[in-house]
Write an enzyme that holds these catalytic residues in place. Structure first.
Site, PDB file in Angstrom:
ATOM      1  N   ASP A   4      15.903  60.480 -10.607  1.00  0.00           N
ATOM      2  CA  ASP A   4      15.974  60.679  -8.991  1.00  0.00           C
ATOM      3  C   ASP A   4      15.478  62.200  -9.074  1.00  0.00           C
ATOM      4  OD1 ASP A   4      16.893  61.232  -6.786  1.00  0.00           O
ATOM      5  OD2 ASP A   4      18.941  60.722  -7.449  1.00  0.00           O
ATOM      6  N   GLN A   6      16.505  66.376  -8.644  1.00  0.00           N
ATOM      7  CA  GLN A   6      17.187  66.583  -8.921  1.00  0.00           C
ATOM      8  C   GLN A   6      18.202  66.422 -10.257  1.00  0.00           C
ATOM      9  OE1 GLN A   6      20.601  64.369  -6.935  1.00  0.00           O
ATOM     10  NE2 GLN A   6      21.037  63.238  -8.856  1.00  0.00           N
ATOM     11  N   LYS A  41      23.914  54.020  -9.441  1.00  0.00           N
ATOM     12  CA  LYS A  41      24.897  54.390  -9.005  1.00  0.00           C
ATOM     13  C   LYS A  41      26.244  54.064 -10.319  1.00  0.00           C
ATOM     14  CE  LYS A  41      23.615  55.701  -4.890  1.00  0.00           C
ATOM     15  NZ  LYS A  41      21.732  56.700  -5.163  1.00  0.00           N
ATOM     16  N   TYR A  48      28.944  66.993 -14.255  1.00  0.00           N
ATOM     17  CA  TYR A  48      28.459  65.633 -13.645  1.00  0.00           C
ATOM     18  C   TYR A  48      27.076  66.072 -12.542  1.00  0.00           C
ATOM     19  CZ  TYR A  48      30.129  61.633 -15.196  1.00  0.00           C
ATOM     20  OH  TYR A  48      30.538  60.213 -15.874  1.00  0.00           O
ATOM     21  N   LYS A  84      25.346  60.192 -11.518  1.00  0.00           N
ATOM     22  CA  LYS A  84      25.823  58.838 -12.491  1.00  0.00           C
ATOM     23  C   LYS A  84      24.303  59.143 -13.334  1.00  0.00           C
ATOM     24  CE  LYS A  84      30.132  57.933 -13.391  1.00  0.00           C
ATOM     25  NZ  LYS A  84      30.553  58.164 -13.870  1.00  0.00           N
ATOM     26  N   ASP A  85      24.567  57.881 -14.618  1.00  0.00           N
ATOM     27  CA  ASP A  85      23.366  58.571 -15.147  1.00  0.00           C
ATOM     28  C   ASP A  85      22.205  57.393 -14.766  1.00  0.00           C
ATOM     29  OD1 ASP A  85      24.084  60.289 -16.608  1.00  0.00           O
ATOM     30  OD2 ASP A  85      25.459  58.792 -16.834  1.00  0.00           O
ATOM     31  N   ASP A  86      22.526  56.109 -14.475  1.00  0.00           N
ATOM     32  CA  ASP A  86      21.168  55.126 -13.607  1.00  0.00           C
ATOM     33  C   ASP A  86      20.457  54.938 -14.743  1.00  0.00           C
ATOM     34  OD1 ASP A  86      22.675  55.136 -11.666  1.00  0.00           O
ATOM     35  OD2 ASP A  86      21.497  56.871 -10.506  1.00  0.00           O
ATOM     36  N   GLN A  93      12.252  34.976 -25.701  1.00  0.00           N
ATOM     37  CA  GLN A  93      11.290  34.451 -25.707  1.00  0.00           C
ATOM     38  C   GLN A  93      11.321  33.870 -27.854  1.00  0.00           C
ATOM     39  OE1 GLN A  93      12.015  32.303 -21.711  1.00  0.00           O
ATOM     40  NE2 GLN A  93      11.849  31.372 -23.926  1.00  0.00           N
ATOM     41  N   ARG A 106      29.834  58.847  -5.020  1.00  0.00           N
ATOM     42  CA  ARG A 106      29.999  59.863  -5.495  1.00  0.00           C
ATOM     43  C   ARG A 106      30.295  59.399  -7.357  1.00  0.00           C
ATOM     44  NH1 ARG A 106      31.196  63.939  -2.005  1.00  0.00           N
ATOM     45  NH2 ARG A 106      30.697  62.987   0.076  1.00  0.00           N
TER      46      ARG A 106
END
Ligand code: F6R
Ligand code: MG
Ligand code: MG
Length: 366
Positions: free
Chosen positions: A11, A93, A131, A230, A233-235, A243, A267
């Protein structure tokens, strides 16, 4: 031919809060890689999910390549310059360190990588979630690789008869990588006992027990374990081969119809259902809901095909409606109980300060 698939995501700033990156930032990241990656990589694809930009690379440099990681880092730095110029929110960020040092692991961006012996046709699916955190993939992976209720191939196909090996990481341990290997189906109950705790035990990878090949890998970064606090979040991102000796694409996608409740949302401090969304979707309601996109590719001689947007189909519109209802149901109880995460998982320290202020005001009545 040996090919490494690497996904590196960060991000680096977004429009209108934490919603989505700007097209100029995305373009800068793409241009940087086109201009500087020519001799290094076979191919790449850039997409976004919510406020995160993910770069999928195909290359021959192996897992953890300093050159590939540096290319991604520098592309994110270049994108951050634009994000700052445009005044995007949270510019840069996820770039937690000032200078690149060998590997983006521990520097903020999330990474998942696998080196494979390319099959004559090599289909795989790339997932990116926003998120939420890496444990969000625990349940879908368990169901896709170990449960015949979701993976009919476990009953029908001789290629999966031996089942799969799960490598699970205890992400609370920060001195090194603390991992355990467990086999499905023999160890199913042990696997389930760990995976129920999405915040602590996270699937890192899955291997076929028929062929020994890697089937899936997940980014296991916990940003709060890196920064000591924090920072978001780590996303998480994930790669899943499909297959043949692996589940069919539809078997891997099927568990996402549940919209199971995960940690994250507003948040990074709430519980919300994971919504399967189309490629390049932004977030919205209550800075969410937590979302995941799935993009199918084939890789051939290192070249990626055009993307197939797996959740762009009328079936998933119906799922999205159900998940929106689940999100609203949970949100109706606001801060109460299961709607919010426990102290240890809250993204903001404010509530801890509040508790410290309140503590001396308590009286003990005997
Ligand atoms: C969570 C997220 C958002 C923000 C929220 C407040 O990862 O992206 O839910 O936490 O919008 O943002 P700040 O604290 O940056 O004003
Ligand atoms: Mg963010
Ligand atoms: Mg994000």
């Amino acid at each position: 031919m040996k090919v490494t698939l690497s996904v590196i995501k960060a991000d680096i700033g977004s429009i209108g809060g934490h919603l989505k990156p700007s097209s100029e930032v995305l373009q800068r990241v793409k241009d940087y890689i086109s201009q500087n990656g020519k001799d290094l990589i076979f191919d790449f694809f850039v997409s976004f999910t919510g406020d995160d930009i993910a770069i999928l690379f195909s290359h021959g440099q192996g897992v953890g390549s300093e050159k590939v990681h540096k290319l991604a880092w520098d592309a994110f730095v270049a994108g951050t310059e634009i994000a700052k110029k445009q005044g995007l929110y949270g510019a840069g960020q996820d770039l937690l360190k000032d200078a690149f040092s060998g590997n983006v692991r521990g520097m903020g961006p999330a990474v998942c990588e696998m080196e494979i012996e390319e099959r004559p046709n090599e289909p795989f699916v790339f997932f990116a979630a926003d998120k939420t955190d890496p444990g969000a993939y625990n349940l879908p992976l368990y169901l896709a690789f170990a449960d015949p209720m979701y993976n009919s191939g476990l009953i029908l196909s001789p290629n999966m008869a031996k089942g799969f090996k799960f490598t699970i990481m205890d992400v609370n341990y920060t001195e090194g990588d603390k991992v355990i290997e467990l086999n499905a189906p023999e160890d199913l109950y042990d696997i389930a006992a760990l995976l129920r705790d999405n915040e602590r035990f996270v699937i890192e990878s899955i291997h076929s027990r028929e062929t020994g090949e890697v089937a899936a890998c997940v980014s296991t970064t916990r940003l709060h374990n890196i920064a000591g606090k924090y920072t978001g979040k780590d996303d998480p991102v994930m790669l899943v081969r499909v297959q043949g000796p692996f589940p069919a694409t539809g078997e891997v996608l099927a568990p996402f119809s549940i919209g199971h409740y995960v940690a994250g949302f507003m948040r990074g401090s709430h519980t919300g259902p994971l919504m399967p969304v189309k490629m390049n979707s932004s977030v919205s309601y209550f800075d969410g809901p937590p979302c995941v996109c799935a993009i199918g590719f084939c890789v051939h001689n290192g070249k990626l095909t055009e993307p197939a947007d797996c959740f762009d189909h009328p079936y998933w519109d119906w799922v999205r409606n159900n998940v929106a209802r689940k999100a609203t149901e949970m949100r109706m109880q606001g801060f109460s109980g299961a709607a919010m995460l426990p102290y240890s998982e809250l993204e903001y320290g404010g509530i801890v300060k509040k508790m410290e202020k309140l503590e001396p005001k308590f009286r003990i009545r005997r």
